[in-house]
Design a protein around this motif. Structure first.
Motif, PDB file in Angstrom:
ATOM      1  N   VAL A  52       3.486 -14.463  13.176  1.00 29.36           N
ATOM      2  CA  VAL A  52       2.411 -13.815  13.929  1.00 29.36           C
ATOM      3  C   VAL A  52       1.404 -14.893  14.318  1.00 29.36           C
ATOM      4  CG1 VAL A  52       0.580 -12.080  13.832  1.00 29.36           C
ATOM      5  CG2 VAL A  52       2.752 -11.659  12.657  1.00 29.36           C
ATOM      6  N   PRO A  53       1.009 -14.927  15.580  1.00 25.27           N
ATOM      7  CA  PRO A  53       0.061 -15.965  16.013  1.00 25.27           C
ATOM      8  C   PRO A  53      -1.248 -15.923  15.218  1.00 25.27           C
ATOM      9  CG  PRO A  53       0.967 -14.805  17.912  1.00 25.27           C
ATOM     10  CD  PRO A  53       1.410 -14.058  16.685  1.00 25.27           C
ATOM     11  N   TYR A  54      -1.823 -17.101  15.044  1.00 22.84           N
ATOM     12  CA  TYR A  54      -3.090 -17.242  14.328  1.00 22.84           C
ATOM     13  C   TYR A  54      -4.162 -16.334  14.940  1.00 22.84           C
ATOM     14  CZ  TYR A  54      -7.357 -19.438  12.615  1.00 22.84           C
ATOM     15  OH  TYR A  54      -8.582 -19.669  12.035  1.00 22.84           O
ATOM     16  N   GLY A  55      -4.867 -15.619  14.090  1.00 22.39           N
ATOM     17  CA  GLY A  55      -5.962 -14.760  14.541  1.00 22.39           C
ATOM     18  C   GLY A  55      -5.528 -13.382  15.017  1.00 22.39           C
ATOM     19  N   VAL A  56      -4.226 -13.080  14.915  1.00 22.31           N
ATOM     20  CA  VAL A  56      -3.696 -11.812  15.411  1.00 22.31           C
ATOM     21  C   VAL A  56      -3.171 -10.979  14.234  1.00 22.31           C
ATOM     22  CG1 VAL A  56      -1.875 -10.778  16.843  1.00 22.31           C
ATOM     23  CG2 VAL A  56      -3.074 -12.820  17.624  1.00 22.31           C
ATOM     24  N   THR A  57      -3.349  -9.666  14.319  1.00 24.20           N
ATOM     25  CA  THR A  57      -2.725  -8.737  13.378  1.00 24.20           C
ATOM     26  C   THR A  57      -1.744  -7.907  14.179  1.00 24.20           C
ATOM     27  OG1 THR A  57      -4.681  -8.631  11.960  1.00 24.20           O
ATOM     28  CG2 THR A  57      -3.104  -6.817  11.786  1.00 24.20           C
ATOM     29  N   GLN A  58      -0.468  -7.902  13.734  1.00 25.09           N
ATOM     30  CA  GLN A  58       0.556  -7.115  14.399  1.00 25.09           C
ATOM     31  C   GLN A  58       1.045  -6.019  13.468  1.00 25.09           C
ATOM     32  OE1 GLN A  58       3.726  -9.750  15.634  1.00 25.09           O
ATOM     33  NE2 GLN A  58       2.659 -10.293  17.512  1.00 25.09           N
ATOM     34  N   GLU A  59       1.485  -4.919  14.069  1.00 22.00           N
ATOM     35  CA  GLU A  59       2.056  -3.813  13.316  1.00 22.00           C
ATOM     36  C   GLU A  59       3.534  -3.696  13.657  1.00 22.00           C
ATOM     37  OE1 GLU A  59      -0.191  -0.263  13.944  1.00 22.00           O
ATOM     38  OE2 GLU A  59      -2.082  -1.252  13.489  1.00 22.00           O
ATOM     39  N   LEU A  60       4.338  -3.359  12.643  1.00 21.83           N
ATOM     40  CA  LEU A  60       5.773  -3.223  12.811  1.00 21.83           C
ATOM     41  C   LEU A  60       6.226  -1.979  12.053  1.00 21.83           C
ATOM     42  CD1 LEU A  60       8.614  -4.456  13.526  1.00 21.83           C
ATOM     43  CD2 LEU A  60       8.478  -5.612  11.315  1.00 21.83           C
ATOM     44  N   SER A  61       7.076  -1.188  12.677  1.00 17.22           N
ATOM     45  CA  SER A  61       7.669  -0.044  12.002  1.00 17.22           C
ATOM     46  C   SER A  61       9.087  -0.410  11.608  1.00 17.22           C
ATOM     47  CB  SER A  61       7.668   1.184  12.915  1.00 17.22           C
ATOM     48  OG  SER A  61       8.192   2.297  12.229  1.00 17.22           O
ATOM     49  N   ALA A  62       9.395  -0.377  10.322  1.00 14.55           N
ATOM     50  CA  ALA A  62      10.705  -0.780   9.826  1.00 14.55           C
ATOM     51  C   ALA A  62      11.442   0.388   9.176  1.00 14.55           C
ATOM     52  CB  ALA A  62      10.550  -1.934   8.837  1.00 14.55           C
ATOM     53  N   TRP A  63      11.276   1.574   9.696  1.00 11.15           N
ATOM     54  CA  TRP A  63      12.003   2.721   9.135  1.00 11.15           C
ATOM     55  C   TRP A  63      12.498   3.642  10.159  1.00 11.15           C
ATOM     56  CZ3 TRP A  63       9.866   7.938   8.378  1.00 11.15           C
ATOM     57  CH2 TRP A  63       8.621   8.123   8.973  1.00 11.15           C
ATOM     58  N   HIS A  81       7.058   0.875   6.110  1.00  6.30           N
ATOM     59  CA  HIS A  81       8.402   1.031   5.557  1.00  6.30           C
ATOM     60  C   HIS A  81       8.804   2.494   5.458  1.00  6.30           C
ATOM     61  CE1 HIS A  81       8.575  -3.243   4.567  1.00  6.30           C
ATOM     62  NE2 HIS A  81       7.311  -3.114   4.219  1.00  6.30           N
ATOM     63  N   SER A  82       7.833   3.380   5.370  1.00  6.23           N
ATOM     64  CA  SER A  82       8.065   4.828   5.335  1.00  6.23           C
ATOM     65  C   SER A  82       6.733   5.493   5.666  1.00  6.23           C
ATOM     66  CB  SER A  82       8.559   5.277   3.953  1.00  6.23           C
ATOM     67  OG  SER A  82       7.515   5.225   2.999  1.00  6.23           O
ATOM     68  N   GLN A  83       6.706   6.801   5.595  1.00  4.69           N
ATOM     69  CA  GLN A  83       5.445   7.505   5.858  1.00  4.69           C
ATOM     70  C   GLN A  83       4.368   7.168   4.862  1.00  4.69           C
ATOM     71  OE1 GLN A  83       6.653  11.663   6.373  1.00  4.69           O
ATOM     72  NE2 GLN A  83       4.948  11.837   7.787  1.00  4.69           N
ATOM     73  N   THR A  84       4.766   6.724   3.682  1.00  9.28           N
ATOM     74  CA  THR A  84       3.807   6.519   2.605  1.00  9.28           C
ATOM     75  C   THR A  84       3.759   5.086   2.068  1.00  9.28           C
ATOM     76  OG1 THR A  84       5.455   7.179   0.955  1.00  9.28           O
ATOM     77  CG2 THR A  84       4.035   8.915   1.843  1.00  9.28           C
ATOM     78  N   ARG A  85       4.568   4.179   2.600  1.00 10.74           N
ATOM     79  CA  ARG A  85       4.631   2.807   2.060  1.00 10.74           C
ATOM     80  C   ARG A  85       4.475   1.773   3.171  1.00 10.74           C
ATOM     81  NH1 ARG A  85       9.012  -0.708   1.321  1.00 10.74           N
ATOM     82  NH2 ARG A  85       8.432  -2.400  -0.042  1.00 10.74           N
ATOM     83  N   PHE A  86       3.545   0.836   2.955  1.00  3.81           N
ATOM     84  CA  PHE A  86       3.232  -0.223   3.910  1.00  3.81           C
ATOM     85  C   PHE A  86       3.109  -1.541   3.173  1.00  3.81           C
ATOM     86  CE2 PHE A  86       1.545   3.719   5.422  1.00  3.81           C
ATOM     87  CZ  PHE A  86       1.665   3.709   6.791  1.00  3.81           C
ATOM     88  N   THR A  87       3.368  -2.654   3.880  1.00  4.82           N
ATOM     89  CA  THR A  87       3.027  -3.960   3.354  1.00  4.82           C
ATOM     90  C   THR A  87       2.126  -4.659   4.366  1.00  4.82           C
ATOM     91  OG1 THR A  87       5.067  -4.933   4.252  1.00  4.82           O
ATOM     92  CG2 THR A  87       5.090  -4.300   1.914  1.00  4.82           C
ATOM     93  N   VAL A  88       1.221  -5.453   3.836  1.00  4.51           N
ATOM     94  CA  VAL A  88       0.319  -6.260   4.650  1.00  4.51           C
ATOM     95  C   VAL A  88       0.520  -7.689   4.162  1.00  4.51           C
ATOM     96  CG1 VAL A  88      -2.066  -6.638   5.366  1.00  4.51           C
ATOM     97  CG2 VAL A  88      -1.307  -4.329   4.746  1.00  4.51           C
ATOM     98  N   ILE A 137       0.851  -1.184   0.000  1.00  5.65           N
ATOM     99  CA  ILE A 137       0.000   0.000   0.000  1.00  5.65           C
ATOM    100  C   ILE A 137       0.889   1.236   0.000  1.00  5.65           C
ATOM    101  CG2 ILE A 137      -1.782   1.272   1.269  1.00  5.65           C
ATOM    102  CD1 ILE A 137      -2.669  -1.535   0.319  1.00  5.65           C
ATOM    103  N   THR A 138       0.619   2.162  -0.902  1.00  7.67           N
ATOM    104  CA  THR A 138       1.317   3.441  -0.904  1.00  7.67           C
ATOM    105  C   THR A 138       0.292   4.558  -1.019  1.00  7.67           C
ATOM    106  OG1 THR A 138       1.628   3.406  -3.309  1.00  7.67           O
ATOM    107  CG2 THR A 138       3.429   2.512  -1.957  1.00  7.67           C
ATOM    108  N   GLY A 139       0.596   5.681  -0.415  1.00  8.73           N
ATOM    109  CA  GLY A 139      -0.304   6.823  -0.493  1.00  8.73           C
ATOM    110  C   GLY A 139       0.183   7.958   0.366  1.00  8.73           C
ATOM    111  N   ILE A 140      -0.453   9.116   0.205  1.00 11.11           N
ATOM    112  CA  ILE A 140      -0.062  10.282   1.000  1.00 11.11           C
ATOM    113  C   ILE A 140      -1.175  10.768   1.918  1.00 11.11           C
ATOM    114  CG2 ILE A 140       1.731  11.091  -0.577  1.00 11.11           C
ATOM    115  CD1 ILE A 140      -0.334  13.078  -1.699  1.00 11.11           C
ATOM    116  N   ASP A 141      -2.406  10.362   1.652  1.00 15.46           N
ATOM    117  CA  ASP A 141      -3.547  10.770   2.468  1.00 15.46           C
ATOM    118  C   ASP A 141      -3.738   9.773   3.618  1.00 15.46           C
ATOM    119  OD1 ASP A 141      -6.043  11.940   3.289  1.00 15.46           O
ATOM    120  OD2 ASP A 141      -7.054  10.343   2.165  1.00 15.46           O
ATOM    121  N   PRO A 142      -3.577  10.207   4.872  1.00 17.13           N
ATOM    122  CA  PRO A 142      -3.703   9.273   6.000  1.00 17.13           C
ATOM    123  C   PRO A 142      -5.033   8.514   6.035  1.00 17.13           C
ATOM    124  CG  PRO A 142      -2.794  11.357   6.748  1.00 17.13           C
ATOM    125  CD  PRO A 142      -3.226  11.548   5.324  1.00 17.13           C
ATOM    126  N   ASN A 143      -6.129   9.172   5.716  1.00 13.64           N
ATOM    127  CA  ASN A 143      -7.428   8.488   5.716  1.00 13.64           C
ATOM    128  C   ASN A 143      -7.482   7.420   4.629  1.00 13.64           C
ATOM    129  OD1 ASN A 143      -8.464   9.984   7.878  1.00 13.64           O
ATOM    130  ND2 ASN A 143      -9.117  11.623   6.512  1.00 13.64           N
TER     131      ASN A 143
END
Length: 71
Positions: free
Chosen positions: A60-71, A47-54, A12-18
């Protein structure tokens, strides 16, 4: 906004937070079935202010969503 689908990962890439939040939620919903099949969780990586991967992640344990900041 742009997204790229490669197996069990979406970029996912973008500049609009919403718009980014909406796209991240949509990507998580799309990958949920794949995660359930593999009994894995979902990892959202910033990965940056504008780039994410899902991605389905065996670290990650089954049934869980985790967030990681790699920048």
């Amino acid at each position: 906004m742009a997204s790229r689908n490669t197996e069990a990962m979406l970029e996912i890439t973008g500049i609009d937070p919403n718009g980014i939040e909406r796209d991240l939620n949509r990507a998580e919903m799309l990958l949920r079935q794949e995660a359930m099949k593999h009994r894995s969780g979902i990892l959202i990586t910033r990965h940056s202010q504008t780039r994410f991967t899902v991605a389905v992640s065996g670290s990650v344990p089954y049934g869980v969503t985790q967030e990681l900041s790699a920048w």
